[in-house]
Motif scaffolding. Structure first.
Motif, PDB file in Angstrom:
ATOM      1  N   GLU A  72       0.811  -1.215   0.000  1.00  0.00           N
ATOM      2  CA  GLU A  72       0.000   0.000   0.000  1.00  0.00           C
ATOM      3  C   GLU A  72       0.844   1.264   0.000  1.00  0.00           C
ATOM      4  O   GLU A  72       0.355   2.331  -0.356  1.00  0.00           O
ATOM      5  N   THR A  73       2.093   1.169   0.416  1.00  0.00           N
ATOM      6  CA  THR A  73       2.945   2.353   0.453  1.00  0.00           C
ATOM      7  C   THR A  73       3.715   2.570  -0.843  1.00  0.00           C
ATOM      8  O   THR A  73       4.435   3.561  -0.973  1.00  0.00           O
ATOM      9  N   GLN A  74       3.571   1.682  -1.804  1.00  0.00           N
ATOM     10  CA  GLN A  74       4.267   1.817  -3.083  1.00  0.00           C
ATOM     11  C   GLN A  74       3.621   2.929  -3.905  1.00  0.00           C
ATOM     12  O   GLN A  74       2.421   3.164  -3.820  1.00  0.00           O
ATOM     13  N   PRO A  75       4.416   3.601  -4.727  1.00  0.00           N
ATOM     14  CA  PRO A  75       3.850   4.657  -5.588  1.00  0.00           C
ATOM     15  C   PRO A  75       2.802   4.072  -6.529  1.00  0.00           C
ATOM     16  O   PRO A  75       2.915   2.936  -6.975  1.00  0.00           O
ATOM     17  N   LYS A  76       1.796   4.854  -6.833  1.00  0.00           N
ATOM     18  CA  LYS A  76       0.685   4.379  -7.653  1.00  0.00           C
ATOM     19  C   LYS A  76       0.751   4.822  -9.108  1.00  0.00           C
ATOM     20  O   LYS A  76      -0.171   4.588  -9.860  1.00  0.00           O
ATOM     21  N   SER A  85       8.268   6.716 -11.535  1.00  0.00           N
ATOM     22  CA  SER A  85       7.638   7.345 -10.386  1.00  0.00           C
ATOM     23  C   SER A  85       8.584   7.286  -9.190  1.00  0.00           C
ATOM     24  O   SER A  85       9.191   6.273  -8.941  1.00  0.00           O
TER      25      SER A  85
END
Length: 86
Positions: A72-76, A85
């Motif tokens: 969930e903390t990875q760049p989107k 990114s």
């Protein structure tokens, strides 16, 4: 009768240094500290009346939660210009 808790007659896992969990009746603070320092590094689930597999289940759930949080903390993405990114 064992009831709902896992309470075997004989321990399944060996507790480090054959430690016995008891309630001491020391009168000095230093004696309590010495006693506490003898506690095993990791408590067996059997100490809490649980089956040893409870520890495995706990570890799997913690690892799953950790990896979900990391994901969930990875760049989107969504920058649109094709660059990496950051």
């Amino acid at each position: 009768e064992e009831g709902y808790a896992f309470n075997p007659v004989a321990s399944i896992l060996k507790i480090s240094n054959d430690f016995r969990y008891t309630v001491p009746s020391f009168t000095e603070h230093g004696d309590y500290r010495k006693y506490i320092e003898q506690f095993p590094e990791n408590d067996s689930p059997e100490v809490f009346g649980l089956h040893p597999n409870a520890d495995l289940t706990y570890c799997v759930k913690e690892a799953t939660s950790l990896f979900r949080t990391l994901g969930e903390t990875q760049p989107k993405g969504g920058g649109g210009d094709g660059d990496v990114s950051r």
